[in-house]
Design an enzyme around this catalytic site. Structure first.
Site, mmCIF file in Angstrom:
data_model
loop_
_atom_site.group_PDB
_atom_site.id
_atom_site.type_symbol
_atom_site.label_atom_id
_atom_site.label_comp_id
_atom_site.label_asym_id
_atom_site.label_seq_id
_atom_site.Cartn_x
_atom_site.Cartn_y
_atom_site.Cartn_z
ATOM 1 N N THR A 123 5.315 -0.296 6.880
ATOM 2 C CA THR A 123 6.615 0.325 7.149
ATOM 3 C C THR A 123 7.553 -0.644 7.868
ATOM 4 O O THR A 123 7.087 -1.511 8.622
ATOM 5 C CB THR A 123 6.403 1.587 8.020
ATOM 6 O OG1 THR A 123 7.645 1.960 8.620
ATOM 7 C CG2 THR A 123 5.426 1.350 9.159
ATOM 8 N N ASP A 124 8.855 -0.432 7.688
ATOM 9 C CA ASP A 124 9.837 -1.260 8.421
ATOM 10 C C ASP A 124 9.805 -0.968 9.920
ATOM 11 O O ASP A 124 10.343 -1.732 10.716
ATOM 12 C CB ASP A 124 11.254 -1.050 7.855
ATOM 13 C CG ASP A 124 11.803 0.364 8.061
ATOM 14 O OD1 ASP A 124 11.025 1.271 8.420
ATOM 15 O OD2 ASP A 124 13.018 0.566 7.863
ATOM 16 N N GLU A 125 9.149 0.144 10.289
ATOM 17 C CA GLU A 125 9.118 0.512 11.715
ATOM 18 C C GLU A 125 8.319 -0.485 12.546
ATOM 19 O O GLU A 125 8.443 -0.508 13.767
ATOM 20 C CB GLU A 125 8.564 1.935 11.894
ATOM 21 C CG GLU A 125 9.452 2.973 11.242
ATOM 22 C CD GLU A 125 9.119 4.403 11.630
ATOM 23 O OE1 GLU A 125 8.625 4.637 12.729
ATOM 24 O OE2 GLU A 125 9.362 5.285 10.779
ATOM 25 N N TYR A 147 2.526 5.354 16.294
ATOM 26 C CA TYR A 147 2.470 5.241 14.822
ATOM 27 C C TYR A 147 2.779 3.817 14.375
ATOM 28 O O TYR A 147 1.975 3.178 13.689
ATOM 29 C CB TYR A 147 3.452 6.226 14.163
ATOM 30 C CG TYR A 147 3.751 5.886 12.710
ATOM 31 C CD1 TYR A 147 2.749 5.938 11.740
ATOM 32 C CD2 TYR A 147 5.035 5.491 12.306
ATOM 33 C CE1 TYR A 147 3.013 5.603 10.416
ATOM 34 C CE2 TYR A 147 5.307 5.155 10.989
ATOM 35 C CZ TYR A 147 4.292 5.213 10.046
ATOM 36 O OH TYR A 147 4.547 4.869 8.736
ATOM 37 N N LYS A 151 0.400 0.818 12.637
ATOM 38 C CA LYS A 151 0.696 0.174 11.354
ATOM 39 C C LYS A 151 0.824 -1.346 11.540
ATOM 40 O O LYS A 151 0.380 -2.119 10.689
ATOM 41 C CB LYS A 151 1.992 0.730 10.749
ATOM 42 C CG LYS A 151 1.944 2.198 10.348
ATOM 43 C CD LYS A 151 0.977 2.514 9.235
ATOM 44 C CE LYS A 151 1.454 2.049 7.881
ATOM 45 N NZ LYS A 151 0.543 2.520 6.786
HETATM 46 N N1 NAD Z 1 7.326 8.329 4.356
HETATM 47 C C1 NAD Z 1 8.006 7.226 4.618
HETATM 48 O O1 NAD Z 1 9.221 7.256 4.798
HETATM 49 C C2 NAD Z 1 7.289 5.890 4.694
HETATM 50 C C3 NAD Z 1 8.048 4.723 4.779
HETATM 51 C C4 NAD Z 1 7.390 3.501 4.800
HETATM 52 C C5 NAD Z 1 6.018 3.443 4.745
HETATM 53 N N2 NAD Z 1 5.297 4.602 4.688
HETATM 54 C C6 NAD Z 1 3.829 4.476 4.603
HETATM 55 O O2 NAD Z 1 3.459 4.966 3.338
HETATM 56 C C7 NAD Z 1 2.182 5.595 3.404
HETATM 57 C C8 NAD Z 1 2.252 6.987 2.818
HETATM 58 O O3 NAD Z 1 3.221 7.734 3.540
HETATM 59 P P1 NAD Z 1 3.560 9.219 3.130
HETATM 60 O O4 NAD Z 1 4.893 9.541 3.650
HETATM 61 O O5 NAD Z 1 3.242 9.435 1.698
HETATM 62 O O6 NAD Z 1 2.489 9.985 4.019
HETATM 63 P P2 NAD Z 1 1.858 11.420 3.859
HETATM 64 O O7 NAD Z 1 1.600 11.856 5.249
HETATM 65 O O8 NAD Z 1 2.655 12.287 2.958
HETATM 66 O O9 NAD Z 1 0.475 11.133 3.103
HETATM 67 C C9 NAD Z 1 -0.617 10.534 3.700
HETATM 68 C C10 NAD Z 1 -1.845 10.874 2.865
HETATM 69 O O10 NAD Z 1 -2.972 10.204 3.461
HETATM 70 C C11 NAD Z 1 -4.054 11.128 3.527
HETATM 71 N N3 NAD Z 1 -4.916 10.708 4.636
HETATM 72 C C12 NAD Z 1 -4.625 10.722 5.963
HETATM 73 N N4 NAD Z 1 -5.671 10.261 6.666
HETATM 74 C C13 NAD Z 1 -6.636 9.926 5.771
HETATM 75 C C14 NAD Z 1 -7.929 9.376 5.878
HETATM 76 N N5 NAD Z 1 -8.468 9.087 7.071
HETATM 77 N N6 NAD Z 1 -8.626 9.135 4.745
HETATM 78 C C15 NAD Z 1 -8.108 9.444 3.526
HETATM 79 N N7 NAD Z 1 -6.884 9.977 3.366
HETATM 80 C C16 NAD Z 1 -6.165 10.215 4.471
HETATM 81 C C17 NAD Z 1 -3.409 12.480 3.729
HETATM 82 O O11 NAD Z 1 -4.271 13.550 3.362
HETATM 83 C C18 NAD Z 1 -2.184 12.367 2.839
HETATM 84 O O12 NAD Z 1 -2.476 12.769 1.527
HETATM 85 C C19 NAD Z 1 1.769 5.575 4.874
HETATM 86 O O13 NAD Z 1 0.869 4.509 5.057
HETATM 87 C C20 NAD Z 1 3.065 5.314 5.621
HETATM 88 O O14 NAD Z 1 2.829 4.583 6.801
HETATM 89 C C21 NAD Z 1 5.893 5.826 4.662
#
Ligand code: NAD
Length: 319
Positions: A123-125, A147, A151
């Site tokens: 993430t950009d965070e 968080y 990351k």
């Molecule tokens: N949402 C955003 O804006 C954003 C931006 C940049 C990066 N990200 C990164 O992208 C990724 C996905 O984000 P998202 O928004 O889809 O998240 P989300 O919370 O919708 O999905 C996360 C998924 O991971 C699963 N999960 C959690 N812990 C687990 C574990 N221990 N083992 C197996 N599965 C597990 C959950 O059940 C869920 O299905 C993350 O790594 C996040 O850091 C998200």
């Protein structure tokens, strides 16, 4: 190609799986997901009978399971994470466990089975807040929340496996996503659902924190480019041109849903709240990628998706 996608029942992972299965009919995907409160198999109903898709219920912290699954594939794409900043302030432990220890397990198994590519979705965070200008991929990491710190820790581990063990790693750092399937603890879906239920929309502080909003399809497209064309060992920032304050985002949604501004309620700011995120994307643009969806178009289709799916969306369990 056989890919182990972890966290594929979540927001971005589910959109990624559907995109890949459609674009590459010969690819096989195993989706390992622990189905935490934000994982939802309904996000994948359209591919559940696809013979190239397999779901495995389980945790990336389960070494034995992870090892057995990584053994079967060519690539690992890791989306699994605890991802909500507010939760990481209330209870950081699961963030450290999944976001760091889980990534360590995936890396160890990937090293053991000498996999072709390991793509870590970051993430950009991790760069922290920037008042003016933008961070590039060489900027120092300065995370503010448990968080983003978890990351950043994972990114460091991934880089160390590239340098020390020659594991073929890639890292992407994307800005704030929005679109279908996002769990309604995050700003945009929470706002849409609250308005639909005639509830107030709460905003931290003065609502002037700035985020760069990218439609999930643009992110998924970028991940495809990085997975297939990215240079091993590199980091790629991903973002759009849509910079908006949280207040502007809510105004746009209220406007689109024909509601007035009385729905907005300002609440005490959260500790460590980053003011502005911004990253440069020159590097990923060299992989022939650019964002396609304007914020206005993306918000319209997101609101419409939540209106269509309102009855199937569970209430936020963490709000
Ligand atoms: N949402 C955003 O804006 C954003 C931006 C940049 C990066 N990200 C990164 O992208 C990724 C996905 O984000 P998202 O928004 O889809 O998240 P989300 O919370 O919708 O999905 C996360 C998924 O991971 C699963 N999960 C959690 N812990 C687990 C574990 N221990 N083992 C197996 N599965 C597990 C959950 O059940 C869920 O299905 C993350 O790594 C996040 O850091 C998200």
């Amino acid at each position: 190609m056989q890919i182990l996608v972890t966290g594929g029942a979540g927001f971005i992972g589910s959109n990624f799986i559907k995109f890949i299965l459609k674009k590459y009919p010969n690819y096989k995907i195993i989706n390992l997901d622990a189905l935490t409160y934000c994982g939802n198999l309904k996000n994948l109903s359209e591919v559940e009978n696809n013979s190239n898709y397999e779901f495995v219920y389980g945790d990336i912290c389960d070494k034995k399971l992870v090892n057995a699954l990584v053994k079967k594939v060519d690539c690992v794409v890791n989306f699994a994470a605890h991802s909500h900043v507010d939760n990481s302030i209330k209870s950081p432990e699961p963030f450290i466990k999944t976001n760091i220890e889980g990534v360590f397990n995936l890396l160890e198994a990937s090293k053991e089975h000498n996999i072709e590519k390991f793509l870590q979705i970051s993430t950009d965070e991790v760069y922290g807040s920037i008042e003016k200008g933008s961070f590039d991929e060489n900027s120092p990491l300065n995370p503010s929340s448990p968080y983003s710190a978890s990351k950043a820790g994972a990114d460091m581990l991934v880089l160390s496996y590239f340098k020390t063990f020659n594991l073929r790693t890639l890292i992407t750092r994307c800005s704030n996503n929005y679109g279908p399937n996002q769990y309604p603890e995050k700003l945009i879906p929470l706002c849409i659902l609250n308005i639909l239920k005639n509830k107030n929309v709460t905003l931290y502080g003065n609502g002037l924190n700035i985020r760069n909003w990218i439609y999930v399809d643009d992110h998924v497209n970028a991940l495809d480019k990085v997975l297939h064309k990215g240079k091993i060992g590199e980091i790629y920032n991903i973002a759009s041109d849509n910079y908006k304050t949280n207040l502007e985002v809510i105004y746009l949604i209220l406007d689109y849903m024909k509601k007035d501004k009385n729905f907005i309620e300002f609440i005490k700011d959260r500790p460590g709240h980053d003011m502005r995120y911004s990253v440069t994307c020159d590097k990923i643009k060299k992989l022939d990628w650019q964002p396609e969806i304007t914020f206005e178009k993306g918000i319209k289709s997101t609101v419409e998706w939540y209106l269509r799916n309102f009855d199937n969306i569970t209430d936020c369990k963490t709000c």
